[in-house]
Design an enzyme around this catalytic site. Sequence first.
Site, PDB file in Angstrom:
ATOM      1  N   GLU A  47     -16.879 -54.884  12.296  1.00 50.36           N
ATOM      2  CA  GLU A  47     -16.351 -55.073  10.867  1.00 50.36           C
ATOM      3  C   GLU A  47     -17.673 -55.503   9.881  1.00 50.36           C
ATOM      4  O   GLU A  47     -18.539 -56.389  10.391  1.00 50.36           O
ATOM      5  CB  GLU A  47     -15.399 -56.107  11.035  1.00 50.36           C
TER       6      GLU A  47
ATOM      7  N   ASN B  66     -15.758 -60.111  12.855  1.00 51.60           N
ATOM      8  CA  ASN B  66     -16.500 -61.191  12.783  1.00 51.60           C
ATOM      9  C   ASN B  66     -15.801 -62.428  12.935  1.00 51.60           C
ATOM     10  O   ASN B  66     -14.912 -63.052  12.048  1.00 51.60           O
ATOM     11  CB  ASN B  66     -16.908 -61.249  11.522  1.00 51.60           C
TER      12      ASN B  66
HETATM   13  N1  ING Z   1     -12.106 -63.288  11.306  1.00 48.96           N
HETATM   14  C1  ING Z   1     -11.331 -64.063  11.807  1.00 48.96           C
HETATM   15  C2  ING Z   1     -10.431 -63.665  13.099  1.00 48.96           C
HETATM   16  O1  ING Z   1      -9.006 -63.482  13.063  1.00 48.96           O
HETATM   17  C3  ING Z   1     -10.312 -66.239  11.308  1.00 48.96           C
HETATM   18  C4  ING Z   1     -10.504 -64.873  10.936  1.00 48.96           C
HETATM   19  C5  ING Z   1     -10.161 -67.186  10.210  1.00 48.96           C
HETATM   20  C6  ING Z   1     -10.173 -66.458  12.601  1.00 48.96           C
HETATM   21  C7  ING Z   1     -10.006 -68.665  10.475  1.00 48.96           C
HETATM   22  C8  ING Z   1     -10.003 -67.924  12.935  1.00 48.96           C
HETATM   23  C9  ING Z   1      -9.884 -68.966  12.002  1.00 48.96           C
HETATM   24  O2  ING Z   1     -10.931 -63.398  14.049  1.00 48.96           O
HETATM   25  C10 ING Z   1     -11.937 -61.837  10.545  1.00 48.96           C
HETATM   26  N2  ING Z   1     -12.656 -61.528   9.926  1.00 48.96           N
HETATM   27  O3  ING Z   1     -10.738 -61.521  10.345  1.00 48.96           O
END
Ligand code: ING
Length: 312
Positions: free
Chosen positions: A47, A197
């Site tokens: 991503e 990410n």
């Molecule tokens: N990143 C994360 C994911 O789902 C996230 C979002 C935010 C995870 C907060 C955990 C805590 O892996 C993306 N880029 O969607």
Amino acid sequence: MSRMITVGAAQLGPIQKAESRTSAVNRMIQLMEQARRKQCDLIVFPELALTTFFPRYLMKDRDEIEQWFERSMPNEVTQPLFDAAREFGMGFHLGYAELVEEQGETRRYNTAILVDKSGTIVGKYRKVHLPGHAEYEDERRFQHLEKYYFDVGNTGFNVWRTMGGVLGMCICNDRRWPETYRVMGLQGVEMVVLGYNTPSTNGKVEQDPHLRMFQSRLCMQSGAYQNSTWVVGVAKAGTEDGHQLFGGTCIVAPTGEIVAQAQGLGDELIVADCDLDLCLEGKENMFNFTAHRRPEYYQLITEQAGAVPPEE
Ligand code: ING
């Protein structure tokens, strides 16, 4: 019978805020050269693979924000990826931030494309499940401002017949939602490719890094098993200007088993020969949707977003 796609999951190590897109593309070309030596048909990048994970920073100035976005694809900086695809006869999946004019309005999406072996874009996906928050939150150690920077994707979860199979895409947080895989499963998907990410720690509450990796794997493995599809999950990993992203790039078989996984947190290519006919066993038996699904009992899934417990 076997229908093989040799897939390279190309984890990227950190991209610092100051690192240029050209430098990121050069790193990806090196991974494509490695993948060529291993005869990959398809290489999957993470991503937002051209830049640092910028949603961790609050920016207010429009020009400052828009410098993180691509206005066309391919463009001058990414053209070498398309040229390599054609020269090597290798498809690729790439995540990037997309800026477009739609109905006279500027829209910004967290986007991924699927490019075939001739260097032609065959599919585009815009991220649906945007995690994080839309406003600056002071109590966080770092921000996760995806809801501020991006519009909710408007492409839906499509699949494409390309490279000898039925391929689909999603992006990062989408991988945690069963609906993502099921909508593609209902279109006969045989390989879901996705980049992510994921910060190693939560910006707000304490969470065991091991648990976070477990949950990421759990989602991709169950998505694969429950839809009898290959899943290729590719991380941007390592420390970006002090902010840690976990790795864990892996290739998951339609059985739900991990068949290859990255070892480190840097640029790293892992490869697996994925026989798409291995999807048949699950699609014809346990997860024969036509025989066993009961959509008449699943209405709530499309009628409401939030949970509504019964009254006390
Ligand atoms: N990143 C994360 C994911 O789902 C996230 C979002 C935010 C995870 C907060 C955990 C805590 O892996 C993306 N880029 O969607």
